[in-house]
Motif scaffolding. Sequence first.
Motif, PDB file in Angstrom:
ATOM      1  N   ARG A 158      -3.396  -6.140  -5.752  1.00 32.61           N
ATOM      2  CA  ARG A 158      -2.983  -6.062  -4.347  1.00 32.61           C
ATOM      3  C   ARG A 158      -3.648  -7.217  -3.608  1.00 32.61           C
ATOM      4  O   ARG A 158      -4.848  -7.461  -3.784  1.00 32.61           O
ATOM      5  CB  ARG A 158      -3.380  -4.732  -3.723  1.00 32.61           C
ATOM      6  N   VAL A 159      -2.849  -7.943  -2.824  1.00 40.21           N
ATOM      7  CA  VAL A 159      -3.385  -9.090  -2.093  1.00 40.21           C
ATOM      8  C   VAL A 159      -3.055  -8.962  -0.610  1.00 40.21           C
ATOM      9  O   VAL A 159      -2.047  -8.357  -0.222  1.00 40.21           O
ATOM     10  CB  VAL A 159      -2.829 -10.428  -2.635  1.00 40.21           C
ATOM     11  N   LYS A 160      -3.917  -9.542   0.207  1.00 38.70           N
ATOM     12  CA  LYS A 160      -3.696  -9.615   1.651  1.00 38.70           C
ATOM     13  C   LYS A 160      -3.217 -11.015   2.000  1.00 38.70           C
ATOM     14  O   LYS A 160      -3.771 -12.009   1.514  1.00 38.70           O
ATOM     15  CB  LYS A 160      -4.986  -9.305   2.401  1.00 38.70           C
ATOM     16  N   LEU A 161      -2.183 -11.092   2.824  1.00 41.99           N
ATOM     17  CA  LEU A 161      -1.668 -12.386   3.254  1.00 41.99           C
ATOM     18  C   LEU A 161      -2.519 -12.879   4.419  1.00 41.99           C
ATOM     19  O   LEU A 161      -2.522 -12.272   5.496  1.00 41.99           O
ATOM     20  CB  LEU A 161      -0.199 -12.282   3.661  1.00 41.99           C
TER      21      LEU A 161
ATOM     22  N   VAL B 296       7.085 -11.824 -10.981  1.00 38.61           N
ATOM     23  CA  VAL B 296       6.800 -10.933  -9.857  1.00 38.61           C
ATOM     24  C   VAL B 296       7.281 -11.594  -8.566  1.00 38.61           C
ATOM     25  O   VAL B 296       7.016 -12.775  -8.330  1.00 38.61           O
ATOM     26  CB  VAL B 296       5.289 -10.639  -9.748  1.00 38.61           C
ATOM     27  N   THR B 297       7.972 -10.821  -7.750  1.00 38.96           N
ATOM     28  CA  THR B 297       8.390 -11.275  -6.423  1.00 38.96           C
ATOM     29  C   THR B 297       7.945 -10.244  -5.396  1.00 38.96           C
ATOM     30  O   THR B 297       8.077  -9.034  -5.624  1.00 38.96           O
ATOM     31  CB  THR B 297       9.916 -11.448  -6.343  1.00 38.96           C
ATOM     32  N   ALA B 298       7.396 -10.707  -4.278  1.00 36.95           N
ATOM     33  CA  ALA B 298       6.941  -9.791  -3.229  1.00 36.95           C
ATOM     34  C   ALA B 298       7.198 -10.415  -1.868  1.00 36.95           C
ATOM     35  O   ALA B 298       7.307 -11.636  -1.732  1.00 36.95           O
ATOM     36  CB  ALA B 298       5.456  -9.481  -3.401  1.00 36.95           C
ATOM     37  N   LYS B 299       7.312  -9.549  -0.854  1.00 34.57           N
ATOM     38  CA  LYS B 299       7.518 -10.010   0.517  1.00 34.57           C
ATOM     39  C   LYS B 299       6.526  -9.318   1.438  1.00 34.57           C
ATOM     40  O   LYS B 299       6.216  -8.137   1.255  1.00 34.57           O
ATOM     41  CB  LYS B 299       8.945  -9.709   0.977  1.00 34.57           C
ATOM     42  N   GLY B 300       6.039 -10.068   2.428  1.00 30.40           N
ATOM     43  CA  GLY B 300       5.103  -9.489   3.374  1.00 30.40           C
ATOM     44  C   GLY B 300       4.820 -10.438   4.515  1.00 30.40           C
ATOM     45  O   GLY B 300       5.167 -11.627   4.464  1.00 30.40           O
ATOM     46  N   ALA B 301       4.187  -9.910   5.558  1.00 25.33           N
ATOM     47  CA  ALA B 301       3.855 -10.701   6.740  1.00 25.33           C
ATOM     48  C   ALA B 301       2.362 -10.977   6.771  1.00 25.33           C
ATOM     49  O   ALA B 301       1.560 -10.243   6.177  1.00 25.33           O
ATOM     50  CB  ALA B 301       4.281  -9.961   8.004  1.00 25.33           C
ATOM     51  N   MET B 302       1.994 -12.016   7.476  1.00 22.20           N
ATOM     52  CA  MET B 302       0.594 -12.381   7.610  1.00 22.20           C
ATOM     53  C   MET B 302      -0.206 -11.193   8.152  1.00 22.20           C
ATOM     54  O   MET B 302       0.197 -10.521   9.096  1.00 22.20           O
ATOM     55  CB  MET B 302       0.458 -13.584   8.545  1.00 22.20           C
ATOM     56  N   GLY B 303      -1.341 -10.928   7.522  1.00 24.54           N
ATOM     57  CA  GLY B 303      -2.183  -9.805   7.901  1.00 24.54           C
ATOM     58  C   GLY B 303      -1.906  -8.544   7.110  1.00 24.54           C
ATOM     59  O   GLY B 303      -2.731  -7.629   7.086  1.00 24.54           O
TER      60      GLY B 303
ATOM     61  N   THR C  62      -0.586  -6.461   3.406  1.00 26.34           N
ATOM     62  CA  THR C  62      -0.883  -6.520   1.977  1.00 26.34           C
ATOM     63  C   THR C  62       0.390  -6.303   1.177  1.00 26.34           C
ATOM     64  O   THR C  62       1.324  -5.630   1.636  1.00 26.34           O
ATOM     65  CB  THR C  62      -1.921  -5.458   1.564  1.00 26.34           C
ATOM     66  N   VAL C  63       0.424  -6.881  -0.015  1.00 23.87           N
ATOM     67  CA  VAL C  63       1.550  -6.686  -0.926  1.00 23.87           C
ATOM     68  C   VAL C  63       0.999  -6.397  -2.314  1.00 23.87           C
ATOM     69  O   VAL C  63      -0.110  -6.811  -2.667  1.00 23.87           O
ATOM     70  CB  VAL C  63       2.477  -7.922  -0.977  1.00 23.87           C
ATOM     71  N   ASP C  64       1.771  -5.664  -3.100  1.00 24.16           N
ATOM     72  CA  ASP C  64       1.402  -5.346  -4.477  1.00 24.16           C
ATOM     73  C   ASP C  64       2.016  -6.363  -5.420  1.00 24.16           C
ATOM     74  O   ASP C  64       3.186  -6.750  -5.271  1.00 24.16           O
ATOM     75  CB  ASP C  64       1.874  -3.943  -4.846  1.00 24.16           C
ATOM     76  N   LEU C  65       1.225  -6.765  -6.412  1.00 19.78           N
ATOM     77  CA  LEU C  65       1.691  -7.705  -7.433  1.00 19.78           C
ATOM     78  C   LEU C  65       1.529  -7.048  -8.801  1.00 19.78           C
ATOM     79  O   LEU C  65       0.453  -7.105  -9.411  1.00 19.78           O
ATOM     80  CB  LEU C  65       0.887  -9.007  -7.375  1.00 19.78           C
TER      81      LEU C  65
ATOM     82  N   VAL D  49      -7.265 -11.474  -2.736  1.00 14.45           N
ATOM     83  CA  VAL D  49      -7.187 -10.268  -3.560  1.00 14.45           C
ATOM     84  C   VAL D  49      -8.026  -9.161  -2.935  1.00 14.45           C
ATOM     85  O   VAL D  49      -9.213  -9.347  -2.636  1.00 14.45           O
ATOM     86  CB  VAL D  49      -7.671 -10.560  -4.995  1.00 14.45           C
ATOM     87  N   THR D  50      -7.405  -8.004  -2.738  1.00 12.36           N
ATOM     88  CA  THR D  50      -8.125  -6.843  -2.202  1.00 12.36           C
ATOM     89  C   THR D  50      -8.308  -5.743  -3.243  1.00 12.36           C
ATOM     90  O   THR D  50      -9.195  -4.909  -3.101  1.00 12.36           O
ATOM     91  CB  THR D  50      -7.382  -6.264  -0.985  1.00 12.36           C
ATOM     92  N   THR D  51      -7.465  -5.725  -4.275  1.00  9.12           N
ATOM     93  CA  THR D  51      -7.595  -4.738  -5.346  1.00  9.12           C
ATOM     94  C   THR D  51      -7.499  -5.450  -6.689  1.00  9.12           C
ATOM     95  O   THR D  51      -6.501  -6.123  -6.971  1.00  9.12           O
ATOM     96  CB  THR D  51      -6.500  -3.662  -5.266  1.00  9.12           C
ATOM     97  N   VAL D  52      -8.550  -5.305  -7.495  1.00  5.59           N
ATOM     98  CA  VAL D  52      -8.570  -5.864  -8.848  1.00  5.59           C
ATOM     99  C   VAL D  52      -8.360  -4.713  -9.830  1.00  5.59           C
ATOM    100  O   VAL D  52      -9.148  -3.765  -9.851  1.00  5.59           O
ATOM    101  CB  VAL D  52      -9.900  -6.576  -9.149  1.00  5.59           C
TER     102      VAL D  52
END
Length: 479
Positions: free
Chosen positions: A420-423, A331-338, A340-343, A377-380
């Motif tokens: 889904r995780v928050k940076l 899995v590869t994802a990109k995002g900025a601090m604050g 969220t990105v999907d994994l 982690v914001t979504t399990v």
Amino acid sequence: MHRSLGRRLGFGAVAAAAAITFAAPAHAAAPTVSLLVPGVTVAAGAATQVEPLLWADREVSVDDWAMTLELTGDLDGVAFVDPADEFADCQVDSPQKLTCTDPFTFDLSTTVTGTAFTPEIAASEAALGRTGKLTATFTGAGITTVTTSTDLTVAEGVDLVAGNEATVSAKPGDNFTTKLQVTNNTDKVVHGASLIFATDYGYAAPNEFSNCLYRADQLRACTFGQDLQPGATYEVTVPYLLRKDTAAPDEVFGEFQWLTAGDYDDLVKLLADRGLPGLGDPGTGDALPLAAKPAVRALTKQTDTNPDDNWQNVTVTSVGNQGTDFSAMPVTAKGAMGGTVDLPVGVRNNGPATLDWSRSADPAAAVIVTIPAGTQVTTVPAGCERSTDGSQQTNPKAVQYACYSSSLFPAGSVVTYDFRVKLVANVTNAQGLIEVNPPCECSRFSHDIDKTNDNATIVINPGRVVTGTPYHSPVRKAP
């Protein structure tokens, strides 16, 4: 001893269907408990065990509970047997009423469970043909009282005896047959019989018969309308295909249970009355014949039904060499601090064999997910939980989640767990790990034919090349 429908089927379709179709009310203020008592048929001159089934819309511990059973209707000569149960305190209040309690907490969940007691109901020979109702009431602290009723019938007792265990050999993709026998072990004519099928995934039905029921290409039940003469043995030959994606070498199991026509009708009626899924869809083609054979068992006069000898087991030895290869999907994802990105954590069964752990009910794939540092982690996803013990952790210093597949994982299929995780920090090359069936001292699939692809990385904001591999602990014993 004759037993109630639920016990005869080992909960079988009744319990499974009830668990599947139970729906919890939204935002229920108190736990909702459901109670089901399968239909009861008592052999005249014998006794029957009754096993109420319970489940709830969530996990709940019930204290100060009691179960009351009561007989009503035209049931002269029918009464509860005075119990001798060391696990539950059951008291016969009257011949038609029994109350059971237990000093221990009763733990319920969405999984259907039986009780710690199995009350018995006896019928005299003179009660043959009588009918009535059995009503069950369950009470306890913190729950709403629940009551249900079921039909009770006093019937003529007979004894169907299944054939001996058998073993056959086949290669994946080959056809084979199972020969199933039933003997009328009484001095009465048995008017019709039915056969219930409980087979592993490897058993596939290449043909359909008009007197049988199917779920896709799995045979579930067959009915035979002919009379079975006293002392006579009958045999049915069932054609099967060993699926091409069956593991080899391996063993594939089938269990086959004979029911009288009356017991089968009770099962069908129960499923219909409760709005539960039926046994299957009718097949096409000719009828599957049940042929008479020379008797191989001595005639024994009995007035009660003994369902414990209604089962015949057939083991298919899968010959060859094909296994299962699970691979983790990077899995590869990109995002900025604050943000969220999907994994999307994915696992694929590359085959060539389907993994079927349905008989043990263990998950085919246990996936341990290490969450990259600097994220939250914001979504399990469903099927996943925070790792809390040695069987779920490969790196105690990291945040990890354990995800579990179903017991059947077909070859060529993919299961995805969408995290889904928050940076919470500025991260570059933040790495996590996906591990499929890592070693543990627990019940887990460990015969992957290519272990080099069992792990894959999660990378958030890939940048410079990172060398080395994430921490991986040695085998840990599950508590």
